[in-house]
Design a protein around this motif. Structure first.
Motif: not given
Length: 166
Positions: A38-47
């Motif tokens: 996973v990218t950091r971007g999606i990791y930061e997007l999720v709750d």
């Protein structure tokens, strides 16, 4: 979270490997042999307070590995390479510049057009399988929709989603 989900798939014996790619883009990837990134971007997007949304992203990618979607793409690419010349030898488009241009267009884009709809089908199948994995693992299957809604709210023109929609 990833290993727990993987233990509830049809292929728990794979040597599953999980990682985060340090980029702000919003995306996730699966690779043959049980690699899920996973990218950091999606990791930061999720709750961050609820593992369910991260689990939803991981479950979707797990299903690509379990269903061997990447192998299907590789196989189709090989078939495209082997069969393109044979198929084009049977295409009759007439002569002249227009016929030559048509045949060239078919050679370059025909398989890509066919693969696009199959890739979309693989994505839908992965969404369906992700819901099953989430439920089996004790997560809320609706977590997947929460992530998809967050991504949709950003819009397809959001810089972090540009690569995903490409």
């Amino acid at each position: 979270v990833g290993r727990w989900l993987a233990s509830h798939t049809a292929r728990p014996e794979l040597p599953w490997t999980f990682g985060v790619i340090d980029t702000p883009e919003i995306n996730a990837f699966a690779a043959p042999g049980g690699y899920v990134l996973v990218t950091r971007g999606i990791y930061e997007l999720v709750d961050a307070n609820d593992d369910g949304e991260l689990a939803a992203v991981l479950a979707h990618e797990l299903s690509h590995v379990v269903q061997r979607d990447h192998y299907e793409v590789i196989h189709k690419q090989q078939m495209q390479t082997y069969g393109k010349d044979a198929a084009l030898s049977h295409v009759s488009v007439g002569g002249g510049v227009v016929g030559s241009m048509t045949k060239d267009y078919l050679a370059k884009n025909g398989a890509a057009v066919m693969l696009t709809s199959l890739d979309r089908g693989a994505e839908y199948r992965s969404d369906e399988a992700a819901e099953v994995y989430l439920a089996r693992s004790g997560f809320d299957p609706m977590s997947l929709y929460a992530v998809l809604q967050q991504m949709a709210a950003l819009g397809s023109r959001a810089p972090g989603l540009e690569q995903l929609f490409r």
